[in-house]
Design an enzyme around this catalytic site. Sequence first.
Site, PDB file in Angstrom:
ATOM      1  N   HIS A  49       1.007  -1.475   0.094  1.00 61.57           N
ATOM      2  CA  HIS A  49      -0.063   0.079   0.176  1.00 61.57           C
ATOM      3  C   HIS A  49       0.836   1.181  -0.076  1.00 61.57           C
ATOM      4  O   HIS A  49       2.062   1.113  -0.084  1.00 61.57           O
ATOM      5  CB  HIS A  49      -1.387   0.022   1.633  1.00 61.57           C
ATOM      6  CG  HIS A  49      -0.071  -0.458   2.221  1.00 61.57           C
ATOM      7  ND1 HIS A  49       0.100  -0.704   2.700  1.00 61.57           N
ATOM      8  CD2 HIS A  49       0.817   0.795   3.022  1.00 61.57           C
ATOM      9  CE1 HIS A  49       0.248  -0.749   4.484  1.00 61.57           C
ATOM     10  NE2 HIS A  49       0.955   0.077   4.414  1.00 61.57           N
TER      11      HIS A  49
HETATM   12  C1  T46 Z   1       3.155   0.247   6.901  1.00 58.94           C
HETATM   13  C2  T46 Z   1       3.150  -0.569   7.137  1.00 58.94           C
HETATM   14  C3  T46 Z   1       5.059  -0.551   7.986  1.00 58.94           C
HETATM   15  C4  T46 Z   1      -4.364  -0.424  13.501  1.00 58.94           C
HETATM   16  O1  T46 Z   1      -5.368  -0.680  14.282  1.00 58.94           O
HETATM   17  N1  T46 Z   1      -3.622   0.504  13.747  1.00 58.94           N
HETATM   18  C5  T46 Z   1      -2.120   0.920  13.236  1.00 58.94           C
HETATM   19  O2  T46 Z   1      -1.901   1.870  13.795  1.00 58.94           O
HETATM   20  C6  T46 Z   1      -1.958   0.396  11.992  1.00 58.94           C
HETATM   21  C7  T46 Z   1      -1.306   0.043  11.398  1.00 58.94           C
HETATM   22  C8  T46 Z   1      -2.510  -0.877  11.737  1.00 58.94           C
HETATM   23  N2  T46 Z   1      -3.789  -1.051  12.413  1.00 58.94           N
HETATM   24  C9  T46 Z   1      -4.725  -2.529  12.239  1.00 58.94           C
HETATM   25  C10 T46 Z   1      -5.221  -2.332  10.489  1.00 58.94           C
HETATM   26  C11 T46 Z   1      -5.153  -4.192  10.824  1.00 58.94           C
HETATM   27  O3  T46 Z   1      -6.521  -4.288  10.756  1.00 58.94           O
HETATM   28  O4  T46 Z   1      -2.905  -3.555  12.084  1.00 58.94           O
HETATM   29  C12 T46 Z   1      -4.009  -4.771  10.913  1.00 58.94           C
HETATM   30  C13 T46 Z   1      -3.010  -4.926  10.565  1.00 58.94           C
HETATM   31  O5  T46 Z   1      -2.217  -3.746   9.568  1.00 58.94           O
HETATM   32  P1  T46 Z   1      -2.002  -3.814   8.331  1.00 58.94           P
HETATM   33  O6  T46 Z   1      -2.122  -4.999   6.977  1.00 58.94           O
HETATM   34  O7  T46 Z   1      -1.910  -2.372   7.435  1.00 58.94           O
HETATM   35  O8  T46 Z   1      -0.098  -3.896   8.429  1.00 58.94           O
HETATM   36  P2  T46 Z   1       1.401  -4.027   7.542  1.00 58.94           P
HETATM   37  O9  T46 Z   1       2.326  -4.760   7.915  1.00 58.94           O
HETATM   38  O10 T46 Z   1       0.454  -4.122   5.596  1.00 58.94           O
HETATM   39  O11 T46 Z   1       1.363  -2.567   7.379  1.00 58.94           O
HETATM   40  C14 T46 Z   1       1.645  -1.813   8.193  1.00 58.94           C
HETATM   41  C15 T46 Z   1       1.213   0.217   8.243  1.00 58.94           C
HETATM   42  O12 T46 Z   1      -0.471  -0.162   8.298  1.00 58.94           O
HETATM   43  C16 T46 Z   1       0.941   0.938   6.915  1.00 58.94           C
HETATM   44  O13 T46 Z   1       1.152   1.932   7.599  1.00 58.94           O
HETATM   45  O14 T46 Z   1       3.300   1.658   6.699  1.00 58.94           O
HETATM   46  O15 T46 Z   1       2.932  -1.395   8.509  1.00 58.94           O
END
Ligand code: T46
Length: 132
Positions: A49
């Site tokens: 993303h």
């Molecule tokens: C990024 C990379 C490096 C939350 O509820 N609060 C938060 O602050 C974050 C970051 C995530 N979440 C929830 C949303 C999803 O249900 O945690 C779950 C996993 O998040 P996500 O799929 O977005 O995780 P990554 O590792 O793909 O991405 C994250 C960050 O979202 C993103 O901003 O740059 O780490």
Amino acid sequence: MNYKLINLDIKGDRRGKLISLEGNQNVPFDIKRVYYIFDTLPDEERGKHAHKNLEQIIIAIDGACQMVLDDGKKQEKVWLNTPEKGLYIGKNMWREMRHFSYGCKLMVLASDHYNPEEYIRDYDEFLKEVNG
Ligand code: T46
């Protein structure tokens, strides 16, 4: 490319090392949120993303992973494998995280609170946003 690897200043002595991160000092924004990623798996990819406005610094506190960074024109790969470097990623950069070592732990400092509306999760939409 709106990213850079930052060498973090180490306060080290015979007891070990310490790194301090301060908003608007060695971190180039006000820190509004901190999160960490752990229990990662080598075969699982994360990210895929971009953010419309968010700025972040990602630090591999333990272990290693590969970051793929893409500005819609070219792609570069960076290994995060030391707590002594922070990866700054600015807005409008597609990122993917892969090849996590077992037990890899990433700490992320963010310039804003969590806002799912601010993510671009579709690569074609991202290309339209950055290339017009
Ligand atoms: C990024 C990379 C490096 C939350 O509820 N609060 C938060 O602050 C974050 C970051 C995530 N979440 C929830 C949303 C999803 O249900 O945690 C779950 C996993 O998040 P996500 O799929 O977005 O995780 P990554 O590792 O793909 O991405 C994250 C960050 O979202 C993103 O901003 O740059 O780490």
